[in-house]
Design a protein around this motif. Structure first.
Motif, PDB file in Angstrom:
ATOM      1  N   ASP A 145      70.214  40.957  -4.076  1.00  0.00           N
ATOM      2  CA  ASP A 145      71.131  40.823  -5.213  1.00  0.00           C
ATOM      3  C   ASP A 145      72.481  40.288  -4.759  1.00  0.00           C
ATOM      4  OD1 ASP A 145      71.807  41.344  -8.062  1.00  0.00           O
ATOM      5  OD2 ASP A 145      73.213  42.778  -7.172  1.00  0.00           O
ATOM      6  N   HIS A 146      72.959  40.760  -3.614  1.00  0.00           N
ATOM      7  CA  HIS A 146      74.245  40.291  -3.086  1.00  0.00           C
ATOM      8  C   HIS A 146      74.170  38.797  -2.764  1.00  0.00           C
ATOM      9  CE1 HIS A 146      77.982  40.140  -0.855  1.00  0.00           C
ATOM     10  NE2 HIS A 146      77.326  39.621   0.174  1.00  0.00           N
ATOM     11  N   ARG A 147      73.084  38.366  -2.129  1.00  0.00           N
ATOM     12  CA  ARG A 147      72.935  36.952  -1.796  1.00  0.00           C
ATOM     13  C   ARG A 147      72.879  36.096  -3.056  1.00  0.00           C
ATOM     14  NH1 ARG A 147      69.437  39.086   2.256  1.00  0.00           N
ATOM     15  NH2 ARG A 147      67.623  38.765   0.889  1.00  0.00           N
ATOM     16  N   GLN A 148      72.223  36.607  -4.083  1.00  0.00           N
ATOM     17  CA  GLN A 148      72.140  35.866  -5.338  1.00  0.00           C
ATOM     18  C   GLN A 148      73.510  35.717  -5.993  1.00  0.00           C
ATOM     19  OE1 GLN A 148      69.224  38.159  -7.473  1.00  0.00           O
ATOM     20  NE2 GLN A 148      67.484  36.964  -6.702  1.00  0.00           N
ATOM     21  N   ARG A 149      74.306  36.793  -5.941  1.00  0.00           N
ATOM     22  CA  ARG A 149      75.651  36.732  -6.523  1.00  0.00           C
ATOM     23  C   ARG A 149      76.524  35.736  -5.763  1.00  0.00           C
ATOM     24  NH1 ARG A 149      75.272  42.427  -6.652  1.00  0.00           N
ATOM     25  NH2 ARG A 149      76.772  42.551  -4.929  1.00  0.00           N
ATOM     26  N   VAL A 150      76.429  35.770  -4.445  1.00  0.00           N
ATOM     27  CA  VAL A 150      77.211  34.836  -3.623  1.00  0.00           C
ATOM     28  C   VAL A 150      76.799  33.396  -3.916  1.00  0.00           C
ATOM     29  CG1 VAL A 150      77.657  34.055  -1.258  1.00  0.00           C
ATOM     30  CG2 VAL A 150      77.655  36.503  -1.792  1.00  0.00           C
ATOM     31  N   ALA A 151      75.493  33.165  -4.004  1.00  0.00           N
ATOM     32  CA  ALA A 151      74.999  31.820  -4.290  1.00  0.00           C
ATOM     33  C   ALA A 151      75.446  31.350  -5.674  1.00  0.00           C
ATOM     34  CB  ALA A 151      73.480  31.789  -4.188  1.00  0.00           C
ATOM     35  N   ALA A 152      75.421  32.262  -6.656  1.00  0.00           N
ATOM     36  CA  ALA A 152      75.845  31.911  -8.008  1.00  0.00           C
ATOM     37  C   ALA A 152      77.326  31.541  -8.040  1.00  0.00           C
ATOM     38  CB  ALA A 152      75.572  33.075  -8.961  1.00  0.00           C
ATOM     39  N   LYS A 153      78.148  32.282  -7.315  1.00  0.00           N
ATOM     40  CA  LYS A 153      79.585  31.974  -7.259  1.00  0.00           C
ATOM     41  C   LYS A 153      79.813  30.632  -6.579  1.00  0.00           C
ATOM     42  CE  LYS A 153      81.339  36.722  -7.311  1.00  0.00           C
ATOM     43  NZ  LYS A 153      82.090  37.767  -6.564  1.00  0.00           N
ATOM     44  N   ARG A 154      79.016  30.350  -5.540  1.00  0.00           N
ATOM     45  CA  ARG A 154      79.147  29.072  -4.844  1.00  0.00           C
ATOM     46  C   ARG A 154      78.791  27.920  -5.780  1.00  0.00           C
ATOM     47  NH1 ARG A 154      75.686  29.935  -1.087  1.00  0.00           N
ATOM     48  NH2 ARG A 154      77.146  31.013   0.283  1.00  0.00           N
ATOM     49  N   ARG A 155      77.722  28.097  -6.549  1.00  0.00           N
ATOM     50  CA  ARG A 155      77.336  27.051  -7.503  1.00  0.00           C
ATOM     51  C   ARG A 155      78.405  26.869  -8.577  1.00  0.00           C
ATOM     52  NH1 ARG A 155      72.275  29.627  -6.864  1.00  0.00           N
ATOM     53  NH2 ARG A 155      72.577  30.819  -8.790  1.00  0.00           N
ATOM     54  N   GLN A 156      78.989  27.989  -9.030  1.00  0.00           N
ATOM     55  CA  GLN A 156      80.033  27.902 -10.048  1.00  0.00           C
ATOM     56  C   GLN A 156      81.248  27.152  -9.516  1.00  0.00           C
ATOM     57  OE1 GLN A 156      81.027  31.616 -11.944  1.00  0.00           O
ATOM     58  NE2 GLN A 156      83.086  30.931 -12.465  1.00  0.00           N
ATOM     59  N   ARG A 157      81.630  27.428  -8.261  1.00  0.00           N
ATOM     60  CA  ARG A 157      82.777  26.736  -7.671  1.00  0.00           C
ATOM     61  C   ARG A 157      82.507  25.239  -7.554  1.00  0.00           C
ATOM     62  NH1 ARG A 157      83.041  31.391  -4.308  1.00  0.00           N
ATOM     63  NH2 ARG A 157      81.901  30.289  -2.657  1.00  0.00           N
ATOM     64  N   MET A 158      81.296  24.883  -7.143  1.00  0.00           N
ATOM     65  CA  MET A 158      80.983  23.460  -6.995  1.00  0.00           C
ATOM     66  C   MET A 158      80.964  22.761  -8.351  1.00  0.00           C
ATOM     67  SD  MET A 158      80.454  20.831  -5.227  1.00  0.00           S
ATOM     68  CE  MET A 158      80.370  21.596  -3.599  1.00  0.00           C
ATOM     69  N   ARG A 159      80.400  23.411  -9.345  1.00  0.00           N
ATOM     70  CA  ARG A 159      80.376  22.817 -10.684  1.00  0.00           C
ATOM     71  C   ARG A 159      81.799  22.616 -11.199  1.00  0.00           C
ATOM     72  NH1 ARG A 159      75.902  22.687 -13.774  1.00  0.00           N
ATOM     73  NH2 ARG A 159      76.164  22.017 -15.950  1.00  0.00           N
ATOM     74  N   SER A 160      82.643  23.608 -10.976  1.00  0.00           N
ATOM     75  CA  SER A 160      84.041  23.500 -11.401  1.00  0.00           C
ATOM     76  C   SER A 160      84.746  22.385 -10.646  1.00  0.00           C
ATOM     77  CB  SER A 160      84.762  24.831 -11.174  1.00  0.00           C
ATOM     78  OG  SER A 160      84.247  25.841 -12.010  1.00  0.00           O
ATOM     79  N   LEU A 161      84.438  22.240  -9.361  1.00  0.00           N
ATOM     80  CA  LEU A 161      85.043  21.171  -8.569  1.00  0.00           C
ATOM     81  C   LEU A 161      84.676  19.808  -9.133  1.00  0.00           C
ATOM     82  CD1 LEU A 161      86.506  20.028  -6.072  1.00  0.00           C
ATOM     83  CD2 LEU A 161      84.345  20.275  -4.808  1.00  0.00           C
ATOM     84  N   LEU A 162      83.420  19.617  -9.476  1.00  0.00           N
ATOM     85  CA  LEU A 162      82.982  18.338 -10.039  1.00  0.00           C
ATOM     86  C   LEU A 162      83.632  18.080 -11.397  1.00  0.00           C
ATOM     87  CD1 LEU A 162      79.202  18.554  -9.070  1.00  0.00           C
ATOM     88  CD2 LEU A 162      80.891  16.960  -8.119  1.00  0.00           C
ATOM     89  N   LEU A 163      83.696  19.109 -12.233  1.00  0.00           N
ATOM     90  CA  LEU A 163      84.328  18.955 -13.547  1.00  0.00           C
ATOM     91  C   LEU A 163      85.818  18.665 -13.400  1.00  0.00           C
ATOM     92  CD1 LEU A 163      82.531  21.837 -15.465  1.00  0.00           C
ATOM     93  CD2 LEU A 163      82.432  19.416 -16.074  1.00  0.00           C
ATOM     94  N   ASN A 164      86.484  19.361 -12.494  1.00  0.00           N
ATOM     95  CA  ASN A 164      87.905  19.117 -12.253  1.00  0.00           C
ATOM     96  C   ASN A 164      88.142  17.693 -11.773  1.00  0.00           C
ATOM     97  OD1 ASN A 164      90.007  21.355 -12.486  1.00  0.00           O
ATOM     98  ND2 ASN A 164      88.285  22.476 -11.635  1.00  0.00           N
ATOM     99  N   SER A 165      87.278  17.226 -10.898  1.00  0.00           N
ATOM    100  CA  SER A 165      87.433  15.874 -10.361  1.00  0.00           C
ATOM    101  C   SER A 165      87.251  14.834 -11.461  1.00  0.00           C
ATOM    102  CB  SER A 165      86.426  15.644  -9.228  1.00  0.00           C
ATOM    103  OG  SER A 165      86.638  16.560  -8.168  1.00  0.00           O
ATOM    104  N   ALA A 166      86.232  15.029 -12.298  1.00  0.00           N
ATOM    105  CA  ALA A 166      86.008  14.100 -13.412  1.00  0.00           C
ATOM    106  C   ALA A 166      87.180  14.132 -14.387  1.00  0.00           C
ATOM    107  CB  ALA A 166      84.707  14.450 -14.125  1.00  0.00           C
ATOM    108  N   LEU A 167      87.694  15.323 -14.643  1.00  0.00           N
ATOM    109  CA  LEU A 167      88.825  15.468 -15.554  1.00  0.00           C
ATOM    110  C   LEU A 167      90.056  14.764 -15.013  1.00  0.00           C
ATOM    111  CD1 LEU A 167      90.255  16.710 -17.983  1.00  0.00           C
ATOM    112  CD2 LEU A 167      90.565  18.794 -16.652  1.00  0.00           C
ATOM    113  N   ARG A 168      90.334  14.969 -13.735  1.00  0.00           N
ATOM    114  CA  ARG A 168      91.511  14.338 -13.133  1.00  0.00           C
ATOM    115  C   ARG A 168      91.407  12.815 -13.226  1.00  0.00           C
ATOM    116  NH1 ARG A 168      91.118  16.571  -8.700  1.00  0.00           N
ATOM    117  NH2 ARG A 168      90.401  14.915  -7.310  1.00  0.00           N
TER     118      ARG A 168
END
Length: 237
Positions: free
Chosen positions: A19-42
């Motif tokens: 469960d801990h590994r899944q939460r960490v992986a989910a947060k990592r995916r969320q950060r990457m998705r946000s990074l891509l969206l932020n980059s497109a927005l900028r």
């Protein structure tokens, strides 16, 4: 700890680790998705009119093309999600003001006038919604935002009967016109009110009533739209 408790704890350890590994992986995916969206927005904000390509986005985000494709199938897909998030934030801010009156004609007029306030205070946001939100990407929340009031106006005989798509085009055209014109230095101060009145008359509201509604007091401030872009992508899934 009793033998039963020890056995239960032993059995839970692998599950908790997974469960801990899944939460960490989910947060990592969320950060990457946000990074891509932020980059497109900028890029959208900086480029003004040009929509960024995948190469533009991955260069700005400093990630590989393969990483991009793990989250979005195309540049259109990331722009569509970005527009939907921005539109959702705009609707959340505008809706309480729009719905402060029972008349659907008042709702339409207030929405158009709020679009003008957005254009003056957040031209980058207005530019994105004006180019993409009302047009090819058709953000569902913006469509529903307008559709609701057109349908209610028709139901009450406040507006004349017409295809909903036509009513939407009338309102969208007035809102876009107001947004663009309010950015011009020689634009009349009351242009957004005039645009709202024209839209209401096209929907079937009598001329004097349309003019009065479009000039009714609007309790709204430009600061309503502060940080709209940041809020739109802060909760990227």
């Amino acid at each position: 700890m009793t033998p039963i408790q020890k056995r239960f704890a032993a059995e839970m350890e692998p599950w908790e680790a997974t469960d801990h590994r899944q939460r960490v992986a989910a947060k990592r995916r969320q950060r990457m998705r946000s990074l891509l969206l932020n980059s497109a927005l900028r890029l959208l904000v900086e480029n003004g009119t040009a929509s960024p390509s995948i190469d533009d986005i991955i260069s700005a985000a400093r990630v590989s093309r393969g990483t991009f494709y793990k989250y979005f199938p195309s540049s259109d897909a990331i722009l569509r999600e970005l527009v939907e998030k921005i539109a959702e934030q705009w609707v959340q801010v505008a809706d309480p003001i729009v719905c402060g009156h029972d008349d659907p004609a008042e709702h339409i007029a207030r929405g158009i006038r709020l679009a003008s306030i957005l254009a003056i205070h957040q031209p980058a946001v207005a530019g994105i919604l004006g180019r993409l939100g009302w047009a090819g990407y058709q953000a569902p929340n913006m469509l529903e935002f307008v559709r609701r009031d057109i349908e209610e106006g028709v139901r009450r005989n406040r507006f004349k009967r017409m295809p909903i798509a036509l009513g939407f085009n009338i309102v969208a055209g007035a809102a876009m016109s107001a947004m663009h014109r309010m950015l011009e230095t020689e634009c009349r101060d009351d242009f957004s009110e005039l645009a709202a009145a024209v839209a209401l008359r096209a929907l079937g509201v009598e001329e004097a009533a349309a003019d009065a509604i479009s000039r009714s007091p609007l309790d709204a401030s430009e600061v309503l739209f502060d940080d709209l872009l940041a809020e739109a992508i802060s909760d990227a899934p």
